[in-house]
Design a protein around this motif. Structure first.
Motif, mmCIF file in Angstrom:
data_model
loop_
_atom_site.group_PDB
_atom_site.id
_atom_site.type_symbol
_atom_site.label_atom_id
_atom_site.label_comp_id
_atom_site.label_asym_id
_atom_site.label_seq_id
_atom_site.Cartn_x
_atom_site.Cartn_y
_atom_site.Cartn_z
ATOM 1 N N ILE A 1 0.839 -1.197 0.000
ATOM 2 C CA ILE A 1 0.000 0.000 0.000
ATOM 3 C C ILE A 1 0.877 1.252 0.000
ATOM 4 C CG2 ILE A 1 -1.668 1.333 1.338
ATOM 5 C CD1 ILE A 1 -2.912 -1.296 2.191
ATOM 6 N N GLY A 2 1.996 1.187 0.705
ATOM 7 C CA GLY A 2 2.921 2.321 0.740
ATOM 8 C C GLY A 2 3.489 2.641 -0.630
ATOM 9 N N VAL A 3 3.825 1.616 -1.407
ATOM 10 C CA VAL A 3 4.366 1.804 -2.753
ATOM 11 C C VAL A 3 3.306 2.422 -3.661
ATOM 12 C CG1 VAL A 3 5.250 0.598 -4.781
ATOM 13 C CG2 VAL A 3 6.045 -0.041 -2.512
ATOM 14 N N LEU A 4 2.081 1.926 -3.565
ATOM 15 C CA LEU A 4 0.995 2.485 -4.375
ATOM 16 C C LEU A 4 0.705 3.926 -4.000
ATOM 17 C CD1 LEU A 4 -1.469 -0.537 -4.553
ATOM 18 C CD2 LEU A 4 -0.026 0.372 -6.375
ATOM 19 N N LEU A 5 0.731 4.232 -2.719
ATOM 20 C CA LEU A 5 0.506 5.607 -2.270
ATOM 21 C C LEU A 5 1.618 6.522 -2.768
ATOM 22 C CD1 LEU A 5 -1.201 7.564 -0.612
ATOM 23 C CD2 LEU A 5 0.154 6.931 1.386
ATOM 24 N N ALA B 1 3.488 6.075 -5.449
ATOM 25 C CA ALA B 1 3.303 6.224 -6.896
ATOM 26 C C ALA B 1 2.175 7.202 -7.198
ATOM 27 C CB ALA B 1 3.029 4.867 -7.532
ATOM 28 N N ALA B 2 1.096 7.125 -6.435
ATOM 29 C CA ALA B 2 -0.029 8.051 -6.631
ATOM 30 C C ALA B 2 0.396 9.492 -6.338
ATOM 31 C CB ALA B 2 -1.204 7.648 -5.746
ATOM 32 N N LEU B 3 1.209 9.688 -5.311
ATOM 33 C CA LEU B 3 1.690 11.036 -4.987
ATOM 34 C C LEU B 3 2.598 11.586 -6.083
ATOM 35 C CD1 LEU B 3 2.384 10.750 -1.156
ATOM 36 C CD2 LEU B 3 0.565 12.042 -2.289
ATOM 37 N N ILE B 4 3.418 10.747 -6.676
ATOM 38 C CA ILE B 4 4.293 11.173 -7.773
ATOM 39 C C ILE B 4 3.451 11.594 -8.976
ATOM 40 C CG2 ILE B 4 6.043 10.394 -9.417
ATOM 41 C CD1 ILE B 4 7.172 10.879 -6.652
ATOM 42 N N ILE C 1 8.873 13.681 -13.212
ATOM 43 C CA ILE C 1 8.867 12.584 -12.254
ATOM 44 C C ILE C 1 9.947 12.860 -11.218
ATOM 45 C CG2 ILE C 1 9.247 10.119 -11.917
ATOM 46 C CD1 ILE C 1 8.146 9.702 -14.704
ATOM 47 N N GLY C 2 9.545 12.912 -9.988
ATOM 48 C CA GLY C 2 10.473 13.178 -8.906
ATOM 49 C C GLY C 2 9.699 13.500 -7.640
#
Length: 117
Positions: free
Chosen positions: A2-6, A8-11, A54-55
């Motif tokens: 879930i942390g990785v998806l969050l 990615a969503a923030l990026i 992207i960053g």
């Protein structure tokens, strides 16, 4: 997971916010003979700020000062983009963004040295 998806969503959200900010235009940047990197260009205080799409950081990665800027070459690229060489970096942008960039250069104060090829 879930942390990785969050993250990615923030990026992705960051990229959308940058692209839709007033005064920002999509712009690719290349240093030397490296590869093109997508980002957003923003005009601020006599400088063109380039922020990668992207960053994590919202601060500009490159700040190109208008004073003394030399545009040495303009050429069409594929995908309806035009490339301009500005010293150590090259910028690629749409025809409309290029027109705005050149108008920004020409609107410099009379004391600024400009050379547009």
């Amino acid at each position: 997971m879930i942390g990785v998806l969050l993250f990615a969503a923030l990026i992705v959200l960051r990229g959308l916010v940058l692209a839709r900010t007033r005064g920002s235009v999509p712009c690719r940047l290349r240093q030397g003979s490296g590869s093109w990197r997508s980002g957003v260009a923003r005009y601020a205080d006599g400088e063109l700020h380039w922020i990668p799409l992207i960053g994590v950081r919202l601060r500009p990665r490159h700040a190109i000062a208008r004073r003394g800027l030399v545009v040495s070459d303009r050429r069409p690229l594929d995908d309806d983009l035009y490339a301009i060489d500005c010293g150590p970096v090259s910028l690629a942008m749409s025809a409309d963004a290029l027109t705005g960039f050149l108008a920004w250069l020409e609107s410099a104060p009379p004391s600024a040295y400009l050379d547009v090829a």
